[in-house]
Every structure is written in C-alpha cells, then in structure tokens.
Motif scaffolding. Sequence first.
Motif, PDB file in Angstrom:
ATOM      1  N   ALA A  13       0.811  -1.237  -0.251  1.00 32.41           N
ATOM      2  CA  ALA A  13       0.061  -0.003  -0.147  1.00 32.41           C
ATOM      3  C   ALA A  13       0.741   1.500   0.124  1.00 32.41           C
ATOM      4  O   ALA A  13       0.340   2.388   0.113  1.00 32.41           O
ATOM      5  CB  ALA A  13      -0.834  -0.021   1.158  1.00 32.41           C
ATOM      6  N   LEU A  14       2.259   1.113  -0.117  1.00 29.26           N
ATOM      7  CA  LEU A  14       3.119   2.268   0.014  1.00 29.26           C
ATOM      8  C   LEU A  14       2.911   3.238  -0.774  1.00 29.26           C
ATOM      9  O   LEU A  14       2.786   4.635  -0.292  1.00 29.26           O
ATOM     10  CB  LEU A  14       4.638   1.720   0.188  1.00 29.26           C
ATOM     11  N   GLY A  15       2.945   3.104  -2.057  1.00 27.93           N
ATOM     12  CA  GLY A  15       2.871   3.978  -3.122  1.00 27.93           C
ATOM     13  C   GLY A  15       1.567   4.606  -3.007  1.00 27.93           C
ATOM     14  O   GLY A  15       1.585   5.997  -3.237  1.00 27.93           O
ATOM     15  N   LEU A  16       0.482   3.944  -2.889  1.00 25.11           N
ATOM     16  CA  LEU A  16      -0.800   4.617  -2.348  1.00 25.11           C
ATOM     17  C   LEU A  16      -0.693   5.603  -1.205  1.00 25.11           C
ATOM     18  O   LEU A  16      -1.210   6.840  -1.230  1.00 25.11           O
ATOM     19  CB  LEU A  16      -1.961   3.848  -2.448  1.00 25.11           C
ATOM     20  N   LYS A  17      -0.070   5.204  -0.289  1.00 24.70           N
ATOM     21  CA  LYS A  17      -0.047   6.067   0.886  1.00 24.70           C
ATOM     22  C   LYS A  17       0.649   7.402   0.614  1.00 24.70           C
ATOM     23  O   LYS A  17       0.241   8.303   0.848  1.00 24.70           O
ATOM     24  CB  LYS A  17       0.561   5.313   2.016  1.00 24.70           C
TER      25      LYS A  17
END
Lengths: 266, 273
Positions: free
Chosen positions: A109-113
């Motif tokens: 989920a990092l990129g979306l975060k």
Amino acid sequence: MNTAALTGGTPKISIRDMTLVHVNEERRQSNVAVENLTLDIMENEFLCVVGPSGCGKSTLLSAIAGFMQPQTGTVTMNGERITKPGADRGVVFQEYALLPWKTVLDNVALGLKFRGVPRADREAKAMEYIAMARLTEAAKKYPHELSGGMRQRAAVARTLANTPEIMMMDEPFAAVDAQTRLSLQEELLRVWNDNPITVLFITHSVEEAVFLADRVAVLTPGPGKLREIVEIDIPRNARHWDTITSDPEFIALRDRVMALVRDQNG
Amino acid sequence: MTDSVAIHLRPRTLWISRAQRRGTAGILAVLLLWQISVWIIDLPPYFYPAPRDVLAAFGELIRNGILIEYLADSSWRYAVSVGTGLSLGIIFGLLIGLSGFWSRLLGSIIRFFYAIVEVAWIPLLVIWIGYGFPTILIAISYVVFFPVLYNTLTGVQTIQPVLINAVRTLGASRFQVLTSVILPAALPNIMTGLRVGAGFAFRGLIFAEMIAAGSGLGFLIFDGASTRQTDRVVVGMIMMGLLWLLMDRLLLRPIERATIERWGLVRAQGGES
Ligand SMILES: Nc1ncnc2c1ncn2[C@@H]1O[C@H](COP(=O)(O)OP(=O)(O)O)[C@@H](O)[C@H]1O
Ligand SMILES: [Mg+2]
C-alpha cells in the motif's frame, strides 16, 4: 496478440543515442557503462534485455527510472524527458527492496500512501494485488518471515498496486532457487495477462528472456550497445514450462539468442 | 547472564520466567552476603549499615516524603534532559549524515566538543547560570547528544541505497523518504545511541545533582555522606539501581521489542541490560 499490436504501436519509452557514464568523484574515475544505445519500448509490450554481467543492463534501468542522467543522447517517456524518479515508472529490484519495518500489506500500500489515498481505500486496493500475488495469508507478515519467492511476489504486487505506466524488473528471480524461479516466471505472465502494462525485464538468462518476452534485446558486453532485437512470436497460451521446452520454435529462438549472446563473448 | 547462548534456543516465555527467577535469587544472595558481612565485620552502623538500618532509613525517607520528592525531581530532570539530547542528536545526526554541506560545516566542531567531557562543563555552567535545573539540563543533554548523534550518523550511512531508490520509484517525496526509510532504518543505531547516552546521562545526573542541586538522588547521596547518614547513602544507591532497571524494563526494552526486533532488524538479545 501483443506482437501484433507492436508493429503499429507507439513507443512508451524512447532511447536515442544514449551514453551512460558512472562517475566516481572520490577516485576521479569515470566508467562508460552504456554507449550510443537506441531502443524503443512499445506500449504494453514485454521487452527483455539480455547480456552478460557488467554489460550495463542495470545502468540502463537506472536511466529510465531516473536515478541517473544520460551523458549524451536522450531518454523519454511519452515524448517527455526523464529527469527524476517517479511513480509512473515502477521498479522491482533483485534484492526485493521491501521495507523490513512494514508488513506485506503496508509495503504493497506504500505508493498509494505516498499519494495520500485514505487508509481504508489503499488497504482494500493493496489486498486485491496481494490476492493476485497469492499472498493473502501472508498480508500481515513482515518481509523477514517470508521465503525469497514470496518476497519477490510481494515486490511485484507493490509495484503493480501503484499502477505505473511501465514496470521494470532487474534480474528479479536471480536470487531464488531454480524450482521457484520457474513458477515465478509463469505467475508473472499470468499476472501480466490480467494487467496489461509495459514491462522492461532485465536478465542474464536467455531461456528466461525467450520464455517471457515479446521481444528480446541483446546487448554487447560492456560498454553496452544494442546488438540485435529478436521477436518472440510464440503464442502467449503456449508459455508453460512443462510444454515449451519441447516446442521447436522455442528451441530455435533460444538457440538464436544464445548464439547472439555467446558470439560476442568468444 | 553468562549462559544466555544456551537459553537463546528456548521459547521466549520460559526464558523470561527463568531469568526472573534467577534475578530474584541473585538479589537474595547479595542481601544475605551483606547481612553476614555485617555480622563478621561488626562496625558502627554509620560506618557500615546493615540491611535493617537501610530499610529503616528507607521507611523514614518515605514517611517524611523526601524520597518521593527527590525521586520525582531526579526523574523529571532526567527525562527532560535525555529527551532534549536525544532530539538534538537525531536532528544533527540526520543533517550531517544526509548533507555534505552540514557535514563539512559541523563535523570538526562536533568532534572537538565530543572530547570535552560533561564533568568539565559543570563547574563552568554553575558560574555562568548558577545551581539548578538549567545547568543540569545542559550537562545531561550534552552527554546524551554525542552517542545519539554518532550512532544516528552510522545508521544513516549504512542504509541500503536500494531502499531509498525503491520508495522514490513509488513516488515518495524527500520528506516521505526521510520518514518511511531513513528514520526507521537508522532506528536500531539510534536505540544503541540512546542506550549508551542514557547510561552516561544517569551517572552524569547523579554527579550533577551532587554539585548543582538541592534535591534529587545525587543530592541525597552527597548530603547523606557529608552528615554521616550512611544508611541514606545506601538508600540512594539502591534507588539508582532500581531506577535504571525500571527504565530498561519499562521503556528501552519495550521500544526495542515493538520495533527493531519485530521487524527482524536485530535478533532478540540475551539478558544484558
Ligand atoms: N555505481 C557505479 N559506479 C561505477 N561503476 C559502476 C557503478 N555501477 C555499475 N558500474 C559499472 O558499469 C558497468 C555496467 O554495470 P551494470 O549496469 O551493473 O551491469 P549489469 O547490470 O549488466 O551487470 C560495469 O562495468 C560496472 O562495473
Ligand atoms: Mg545488474
């Protein structure tokens, strides 16, 4: 078929007469890694780059990712100069590069975060990609609790969940055992068939390249130049390890690419 | 724990209860030896107090509220000073580790001051700003600052570049690179720096309180010694030990367990503290 779309397709990435030089300021050395390379990567094609170790494959990826700038020549995406790293160009590294302090879910989920997607939304989307990578059971685990193959699947899920325009992979399966490698290659093609995306896949394994690619670009030993591009017109539904190794077309293409790679070594 | 290597292989819960049992046994043994030595040596209590005398002094100090007040003063001074030193150490460690400019600007100056121990500063600080909290704050945060700074620096310098590249290709801004990679990657080193600094600071606090304060554990020990109330001195010393144990158990270990051990960055340590 992807190859059919290619001939009339538009380039996603265009590389023109590009020379890449590593400069070591402390030791006042410079090292030409890629010389006068011209190459197009077409929209939604699966392009493999093969060449012996040290021929500049990783350096080529660095330039497209935006980690370094060409000394001469240009590299563009959709016609625009690449100047710095960005979320539109995802990279899967050989060392996985998962953050050890985040669970699989948080890694994916990092990129979306980073983009400010609210937690519930980004976790729901990340879970879709985790399911696609067959890691649902491992979503709450930390990278050090996973096998090499699972880590690399998580890294692919992390890159795809960020919906880049191109996914670049630098010898992603080199560090896993041979058996796992075969299934990861098949998995990758399954995932790619469901999520059409431009892929630049770097490897030193000719078999791997011919198995995966629409086109295989062969580089000369360092400094890397383009030697030849080989079209792999094996149908996508024939890309399974249990049958392809006896397919005469596969064998012929593999031997041809192998000859191109070896010719320049000897 | 000399035999912690063998104990490593056992399940965690069993290991803890075993260690605790051994710890308790160790304390009882020390108390027993102490009492026996009192019987053998047989000196006046103001010279060599028995466990009973110390317990009595402890009870008195609790009843008249002095011990609670001193403990609170020491803890407060300690927490604020260590917090200040920790924050400054991390900030300067990041600045120097991440920017060549700041590294060239500050590198030598910081190395110079690192060599001047805090004890040398205390008399000077007393002259400049007098007795009390500001002097203690400066002296203690000074002690914490350097180990935190140098360990943060090591942490920053040993980050795998591929992790930074990975988050940049995921779209991280410079600030997001800092919070998502650099700080967590440097955390094991920051914790090491904090451990070392917190230990130095604890000794430094006692020393500073002896010179520059009218309350606190250091003052209790100093005052007890100058008025020949040896039992009070020993109460102060035991409190020092207990306070450090508490801090290790309630603060440092839980932080380490919740972060760097769970992330697999270091293997769980043996029993040292
Ligand atoms: N950071 C660097 N600094 C200096 N030289 C480098 C650096 N990275 C790679 N090189 C050199 O550039 C050449 C190409 O390296 P690389 O792109 O890693 O090759 P490949 O990925 O094909 O094995 C090699 O000669 C290598 O030694
Ligand atoms: Mg490489």
